[in-house]
Design a protein around this motif. Structure first.
Motif, mmCIF file in Angstrom:
data_model
loop_
_atom_site.group_PDB
_atom_site.id
_atom_site.type_symbol
_atom_site.label_atom_id
_atom_site.label_comp_id
_atom_site.label_asym_id
_atom_site.label_seq_id
_atom_site.Cartn_x
_atom_site.Cartn_y
_atom_site.Cartn_z
ATOM 1 N N ASN A 92 0.746 -1.155 0.190
ATOM 2 C CA ASN A 92 -0.042 0.061 0.153
ATOM 3 C C ASN A 92 1.056 1.297 -0.068
ATOM 4 O O ASN A 92 0.437 2.322 -0.584
ATOM 5 C CB ASN A 92 -0.968 -0.188 1.251
ATOM 6 C CG ASN A 92 -1.827 -0.967 1.027
ATOM 7 O OD1 ASN A 92 -2.373 -1.430 -0.081
ATOM 8 N ND2 ASN A 92 -2.725 -1.528 2.050
ATOM 9 N N PHE A 93 2.093 1.159 0.541
ATOM 10 C CA PHE A 93 2.807 2.325 0.730
ATOM 11 C C PHE A 93 3.158 2.690 -0.822
ATOM 12 O O PHE A 93 3.320 4.059 -1.275
ATOM 13 C CB PHE A 93 4.316 2.087 1.224
ATOM 14 C CG PHE A 93 4.304 2.079 2.736
ATOM 15 C CD1 PHE A 93 4.660 3.099 3.584
ATOM 16 C CD2 PHE A 93 3.389 1.079 3.508
ATOM 17 C CE1 PHE A 93 4.635 3.157 4.948
ATOM 18 C CE2 PHE A 93 3.523 0.904 4.855
ATOM 19 C CZ PHE A 93 3.997 2.204 5.505
ATOM 20 N N LYS A 94 3.468 1.551 -1.722
ATOM 21 C CA LYS A 94 3.773 1.679 -3.261
ATOM 22 C C LYS A 94 2.701 2.365 -4.037
ATOM 23 O O LYS A 94 2.833 3.373 -4.826
ATOM 24 C CB LYS A 94 4.490 0.622 -3.881
ATOM 25 C CG LYS A 94 5.726 -0.122 -3.261
ATOM 26 C CD LYS A 94 6.267 -1.178 -4.073
ATOM 27 C CE LYS A 94 4.987 -2.265 -4.593
ATOM 28 N NZ LYS A 94 5.723 -3.550 -5.159
ATOM 29 N N PHE A 95 1.682 2.130 -3.568
ATOM 30 C CA PHE A 95 0.517 2.425 -4.372
ATOM 31 C C PHE A 95 -0.068 4.031 -3.877
ATOM 32 O O PHE A 95 -0.383 4.727 -4.756
ATOM 33 C CB PHE A 95 -0.728 1.752 -4.176
ATOM 34 C CG PHE A 95 -0.651 0.547 -4.988
ATOM 35 C CD1 PHE A 95 -0.219 0.236 -6.293
ATOM 36 C CD2 PHE A 95 -0.485 -0.733 -4.208
ATOM 37 C CE1 PHE A 95 0.176 -0.849 -7.145
ATOM 38 C CE2 PHE A 95 -0.549 -1.937 -4.982
ATOM 39 C CZ PHE A 95 0.118 -1.857 -6.416
ATOM 40 N N GLN A 96 0.230 4.368 -2.748
ATOM 41 C CA GLN A 96 -0.409 5.578 -2.116
ATOM 42 C C GLN A 96 0.701 6.612 -1.908
ATOM 43 O O GLN A 96 0.330 7.841 -2.175
ATOM 44 C CB GLN A 96 -1.016 5.592 -0.646
ATOM 45 C CG GLN A 96 -2.185 4.737 -0.945
ATOM 46 C CD GLN A 96 -3.027 4.595 0.427
ATOM 47 O OE1 GLN A 96 -3.018 5.489 1.150
ATOM 48 N NE2 GLN A 96 -3.820 3.446 0.739
ATOM 49 N N PRO A 131 1.275 -2.504 8.778
ATOM 50 C CA PRO A 131 1.404 -1.593 7.788
ATOM 51 C C PRO A 131 0.518 -0.573 7.483
ATOM 52 O O PRO A 131 0.795 0.638 7.190
ATOM 53 C CB PRO A 131 1.944 -2.533 6.474
ATOM 54 C CG PRO A 131 1.893 -3.679 6.954
ATOM 55 C CD PRO A 131 1.407 -3.872 8.386
ATOM 56 N N GLU A 132 -0.683 -0.884 7.462
ATOM 57 C CA GLU A 132 -1.762 -0.157 7.151
ATOM 58 C C GLU A 132 -1.828 1.088 8.305
ATOM 59 O O GLU A 132 -1.737 2.104 8.047
ATOM 60 C CB GLU A 132 -3.284 -0.930 7.378
ATOM 61 C CG GLU A 132 -4.246 -0.073 6.911
ATOM 62 C CD GLU A 132 -5.576 -0.830 6.844
ATOM 63 O OE1 GLU A 132 -6.874 -0.543 7.289
ATOM 64 O OE2 GLU A 132 -5.536 -1.953 6.377
ATOM 65 N N SER A 133 -1.737 0.799 9.560
ATOM 66 C CA SER A 133 -1.721 1.900 10.802
ATOM 67 C C SER A 133 -0.549 2.771 10.318
ATOM 68 O O SER A 133 -0.589 3.969 10.457
ATOM 69 C CB SER A 133 -1.881 1.201 11.990
ATOM 70 O OG SER A 133 -3.104 0.686 12.176
ATOM 71 N N LEU A 139 2.050 7.976 8.642
ATOM 72 C CA LEU A 139 2.650 8.650 8.037
ATOM 73 C C LEU A 139 2.067 9.927 7.132
ATOM 74 O O LEU A 139 2.538 10.897 6.923
ATOM 75 C CB LEU A 139 3.543 7.586 6.956
ATOM 76 C CG LEU A 139 4.402 8.231 6.047
ATOM 77 C CD1 LEU A 139 5.661 9.008 6.828
ATOM 78 C CD2 LEU A 139 4.979 7.253 5.146
ATOM 79 N N LEU A 140 1.114 9.424 6.514
ATOM 80 C CA LEU A 140 0.185 10.526 5.859
ATOM 81 C C LEU A 140 -0.421 11.406 6.544
ATOM 82 O O LEU A 140 -0.411 12.516 6.079
ATOM 83 C CB LEU A 140 -1.138 9.587 5.085
ATOM 84 C CG LEU A 140 -0.604 8.682 3.842
ATOM 85 C CD1 LEU A 140 -1.801 7.816 3.201
ATOM 86 C CD2 LEU A 140 0.187 9.381 2.601
#
Length: 185
Positions: free
Chosen positions: A45-49, A68-70, A75-76
């Motif tokens: 998800n990091f790579k996509f967002q 990873p989601e949290s 981070l965002l």
């Protein structure tokens, strides 16, 4: 790392995170493929967002590996101000491109910029997508107005962003009325 580098994003992995990744990879029992599987699971998800954000570097720690989601959401959230500034700069870039392509100046009011940024973040759309949706045929109407009035600079207000077709139609009709009024005098 190469996937991220292609978007100008760099990251570091803490020793603790590296150990957690290695332990999970061993659990996969597929050798190097296990390492790739774990890395893909953690960073998918990091790579996509991240490429469409202002984030240019980050640190992956053990929390990143375990949740990873949290970690991505945090981070965002930390980079929200930078993201808003990036989106605002995209409005200015759109106005610059519009002028170069159509010889028409667009000046976005602060309220219009704020609404465009809000639409981008709440609808999870790129600014380019929003511009295409909102202003795809704007040059035609504005060129008509320019022909009728000689006006080549336009302020894009919040009302125009909210209802672009209605507001553009209103401006075009006004320009014809002004042209008719000049002809009658």
């Amino acid at each position: 790392r190469q996937d991220f580098c292609g978007y100008g994003i760099d990251f570091t992995i803490t020793k603790e995170a590296g150990a957690e990744i290695a332990a999970r990879a061993i659990g996969e029992q597929t050798g190097a493929r296990g390492l790739m599987t774990v890395m893909e699971q953690v960073f998918r998800n990091f790579k996509f967002q991240l490429p469409s954000t202002a984030v240019k570097n980050f640190e992956a720690d053990s929390d990143t590996v375990t949740d990873p989601e949290s970690a991505l959401k945090n981070l965002l959230r930390k980079n929200q101000r930078s993201q808003r500034n990036l989106l605002k700069s995209e409005v200015a870039e759109f106005a610059r491109r519009f002028k170069a392509e159509h010889a028409l100046d667009l000046a976005f009011s602060d309220e219009a910029v704020d609404l465009l940024v809000e639409l981008s973040t709440t609808q999870d759309k790129t600014m380019r997508t929003i511009f295409n949706e909102k202003f795809k045929d704007f040059q035609h109407g504005l060129k008509l107005i320019a022909q009728n009035t000689g006006r080549t600079a336009f302020e894009i207000t919040r009302a125009i962003v909210e209802a672009p077709d209605r507001e553009l139609s209103r401006l075009v009709v006004e320009s014809f009325r002004k042209t008719d009024a000049r002809r009658q005098t």
